[in-house]
Write a protein that holds these residues in place. Structure first.
Motif: not given
Length: 196
Positions: A20-27, A158-167
């Motif tokens: 929770a609360g992270v902004l993750v990228g996968i390339v 992210r600040a609201a505690g969401r998990s965000v995955l960007v590919v």
């Protein structure tokens, strides 16, 4: 999780935990298996081995917008409002304002530019306020201003505690991410340039 197309193994033991609360990228390069990974995480595709566990609501923004060209933007929102059993469209309207395309509400999807179609695609994935958001090349077709607005929106999530995955196939704006992973030969490798 593992997945293959015939003899071509695209995912070989992927293990990922979206906190929770992270902004993750996968390339990864085109054909590396990024879209397959997101389809498995979203439930659109079943892995040949392994399991996926979700906690809470999730939203999925596929790379190719799945829209009905005959429907207006507002009709898409009303359709998804019913599908998500939402009381109103206030959250969706807030996203439209953030992405600056509220004036297209009565425009048919078939007449929208590629960037505006992608804004609608993203709004549909977000309108039910998911805890986990899976985004496949979400800023494709965006102009520079909208691209910046996308990252502002991702930071607010992210600040609201969401998990965000960007590919993506390129590591744009890596400094905005909490974690950056590279998908290569079916395996996720941490990118040491970004730390959580």
């Amino acid at each position: 999780m593992h997945h293959a197309y015939g003899r071509r193994e695209v995912l070989r033991g992927i293990d990922i935990d979206l906190r929770a609360g992270v902004l993750v990228g996968i390339v990864g390069e085109n054909g590396a298996g990024k879209s397959s990974l997101l389809k498995i995480l979203s439930g659109e595709l079943r892995p040949q081995r392994g399991t996926v566990n979700h906690r809470g609501r999730f939203g999925y923004c596929p790379q190719d917008a799945v829209l009905n060209d005959a429907l207006t933007v507002r009709q898409h929102l009303e359709f998804f409002k019913t599908a998500f059993a939402l009381a109103d469209l206030r959250h969706a309207e807030g996203i439209m304002e953030a992405l600056r395309f509220a004036e297209y509400a009565d425009e048919r999807a078939g007449l929208l530019s590629g960037g505006t179609r992608q804004k609608l695609n993203l709004t549909l994935a977000l309108m039910h306020d998911p805890e986990v958001l899976l985004l496949d090349e979400p800023y494709q077709g965006f102009d520079w201003d909208t691209y910046q607005r996308f990252w502002d929106l991702a930071a607010r999530l992210r600040a609201a505690g969401r998990s965000v995955l960007v590919v993506s196939h390129l590591a744009y704006d890596a400094e905005r991410l909490d974690e950056l992973w590279r998908l290569d030969a079916g395996v996720l490798h941490p990118n040491t340039a970004v730390t959580a």
